[in-house]
Scaffold this motif. Sequence first.
Motif, PDB file in Angstrom:
ATOM      1  N   ALA A 267       0.814  -1.226   0.000  1.00 57.36           N
ATOM      2  CA  ALA A 267       0.000   0.000   0.000  1.00 57.36           C
ATOM      3  C   ALA A 267       0.841   1.267   0.000  1.00 57.36           C
ATOM      4  O   ALA A 267       0.461   2.280  -0.591  1.00 57.36           O
ATOM      5  N   LEU A 268       1.994   1.236   0.688  1.00 54.66           N
ATOM      6  CA  LEU A 268       2.761   2.474   0.870  1.00 54.66           C
ATOM      7  C   LEU A 268       4.137   2.432   0.200  1.00 54.66           C
ATOM      8  O   LEU A 268       4.898   3.387   0.296  1.00 54.66           O
ATOM      9  N   GLY A 269       4.456   1.298  -0.387  1.00 54.46           N
ATOM     10  CA  GLY A 269       5.722   1.191  -1.113  1.00 54.46           C
ATOM     11  C   GLY A 269       6.900   0.776  -0.256  1.00 54.46           C
ATOM     12  O   GLY A 269       8.011   0.587  -0.754  1.00 54.46           O
ATOM     13  N   LYS A 270       6.661   0.628   1.069  1.00 54.02           N
ATOM     14  CA  LYS A 270       7.763   0.288   1.974  1.00 54.02           C
ATOM     15  C   LYS A 270       7.163  -0.400   3.214  1.00 54.02           C
ATOM     16  O   LYS A 270       6.112   0.073   3.699  1.00 54.02           O
ATOM     17  N   PRO A 271       7.786  -1.457   3.742  1.00 58.81           N
ATOM     18  CA  PRO A 271       7.208  -2.071   4.944  1.00 58.81           C
ATOM     19  C   PRO A 271       7.208  -1.082   6.116  1.00 58.81           C
ATOM     20  O   PRO A 271       8.243  -0.471   6.402  1.00 58.81           O
ATOM     21  N   ALA A 272       6.061  -0.919   6.766  1.00 59.67           N
ATOM     22  CA  ALA A 272       5.965   0.109   7.813  1.00 59.67           C
ATOM     23  C   ALA A 272       6.212  -0.435   9.223  1.00 59.67           C
ATOM     24  O   ALA A 272       6.074   0.298  10.199  1.00 59.67           O
ATOM     25  N   GLY A 273       6.580  -1.734   9.319  1.00 55.61           N
ATOM     26  CA  GLY A 273       6.825  -2.307  10.647  1.00 55.61           C
ATOM     27  C   GLY A 273       7.851  -1.528  11.466  1.00 55.61           C
ATOM     28  O   GLY A 273       7.589  -1.163  12.615  1.00 55.61           O
ATOM     29  N   PRO A 274       9.051  -1.210  10.878  1.00 58.41           N
ATOM     30  CA  PRO A 274      10.064  -0.496  11.666  1.00 58.41           C
ATOM     31  C   PRO A 274       9.562   0.876  12.149  1.00 58.41           C
ATOM     32  O   PRO A 274       9.810   1.275  13.293  1.00 58.41           O
ATOM     33  N   ARG A 275       8.808   1.577  11.271  1.00 62.91           N
ATOM     34  CA  ARG A 275       8.277   2.897  11.635  1.00 62.91           C
ATOM     35  C   ARG A 275       7.251   2.760  12.775  1.00 62.91           C
ATOM     36  O   ARG A 275       7.226   3.567  13.713  1.00 62.91           O
ATOM     37  N   ALA A 276       6.423   1.717  12.682  1.00 58.33           N
ATOM     38  CA  ALA A 276       5.414   1.476  13.719  1.00 58.33           C
ATOM     39  C   ALA A 276       6.104   1.186  15.057  1.00 58.33           C
ATOM     40  O   ALA A 276       5.682   1.697  16.110  1.00 58.33           O
ATOM     41  N   ALA A 277       7.173   0.402  15.005  1.00 52.27           N
ATOM     42  CA  ALA A 277       7.889   0.043  16.234  1.00 52.27           C
ATOM     43  C   ALA A 277       8.500   1.281  16.886  1.00 52.27           C
ATOM     44  O   ALA A 277       8.446   1.451  18.116  1.00 52.27           O
ATOM     45  N   GLU A 278       9.060   2.161  16.063  1.00 57.14           N
ATOM     46  CA  GLU A 278       9.650   3.408  16.582  1.00 57.14           C
ATOM     47  C   GLU A 278       8.580   4.283  17.256  1.00 57.14           C
ATOM     48  O   GLU A 278       8.787   4.832  18.328  1.00 57.14           O
ATOM     49  N   TYR A 279       7.428   4.378  16.580  1.00 54.84           N
ATOM     50  CA  TYR A 279       6.326   5.184  17.115  1.00 54.84           C
ATOM     51  C   TYR A 279       5.880   4.628  18.475  1.00 54.84           C
ATOM     52  O   TYR A 279       5.719   5.379  19.445  1.00 54.84           O
ATOM     53  N   VAL A 280       5.691   3.312  18.545  1.00 60.24           N
ATOM     54  CA  VAL A 280       5.207   2.701  19.791  1.00 60.24           C
ATOM     55  C   VAL A 280       6.258   2.870  20.897  1.00 60.24           C
ATOM     56  O   VAL A 280       5.912   3.191  22.042  1.00 60.24           O
ATOM     57  N   ASP A 281       7.529   2.711  20.548  1.00 61.31           N
ATOM     58  CA  ASP A 281       8.603   2.920  21.534  1.00 61.31           C
ATOM     59  C   ASP A 281       8.526   4.326  22.112  1.00 61.31           C
ATOM     60  O   ASP A 281       8.578   4.516  23.331  1.00 61.31           O
ATOM     61  N   SER A 282       8.410   5.323  21.233  1.00 62.43           N
ATOM     62  CA  SER A 282       8.426   6.707  21.758  1.00 62.43           C
ATOM     63  C   SER A 282       7.161   6.998  22.545  1.00 62.43           C
ATOM     64  O   SER A 282       7.199   7.723  23.539  1.00 62.43           O
ATOM     65  N   LEU A 283       6.053   6.381  22.151  1.00 64.61           N
ATOM     66  CA  LEU A 283       4.803   6.563  22.893  1.00 64.61           C
ATOM     67  C   LEU A 283       4.933   6.019  24.324  1.00 64.61           C
ATOM     68  O   LEU A 283       4.552   6.667  25.304  1.00 64.61           O
TER      69      LEU A 283
END
Length: 287
Positions: A267-283
Amino acid sequence: MKSTVEKFKLIRKGHKVIVALSGGKDSVSVLSALKSFSNDLGFKVIPLHLNLGIGKFSEESEAIVKEAAAMLGTQAVVINVRDAIGAGIPELALASKRPPCSVCGLVKRYFINLAAVKMKATSIALGHHLDDLAAYALKAILTGDYDTLRKLGPKTESEEGIAVGRIRPLYLTTERENLVYALVKGLPFMRGKCPNAMRRSFESEIKAFMSNLDVKHPGVRISFMKGVAKELIPKTPLPTGSIIPCRHCGMPSKDGVCGFCKLTERALGKPAGPRAAEYVDSLIHSQ
Ligand code: Q46
Ligand code: ZN
């Protein structure tokens, strides 16, 4: 709910339980009930909500979850899917050409598990009640879908470091009992429906059939689900093949790339798992 938790040994002293809150009556009741005996049994409860980015519906759901959590003396951790990966459910469904509910189910399971792993939770409590579970179980038996049947027990096990087990405190509680509980307690809950909600006709037929049966033979759904948990699930063979960590994000996968990374890559052209993990970590660190 307390007797269900004790009967199936869903929670033990010292456990950290994430309650996945949609804002509907079922999950809000689970939070309320678990909070009410968490001190007694010595466990910790963390409410978690996902804002799915489905317009007004998601905004209202988030507001209700925050209100319910505050009323119960706690604060919900809120993951905003659009903030996390730059797209909500409608955009992901459109870009991947998949039905919104199938995308939504995958995204919800992914983020809830990701947050639970990062928070080192012991289990994730879900608001699935007896009416739905009995209908899903009968449907799985009628259609020979034993993979689904095996997942319909009161709990599923954790996989060290990559998957947190799920528990169902409403396993033996009917939808009606749950609604009465929420009303009597004056809990806020979402009355509106998601614009993508579809009627699943076969499931609705089975659900109606089982609730009629329960009127004529009170308790039949409870004994059915007790049988499913005690007799059928332990005898249903486990699927072959093991679960391995996704090479992008470390979450569970069957072939080295998890469903979420596959979906977001499409859908977005790139796997978003790493970005999601970073977001959850900072949250989590900002809590
Ligand atoms: S929130 Fe998501 Fe449901 Fe809306 S898009 Fe479908 S699955 S209907 S429970
Ligand atoms: Zn992944």
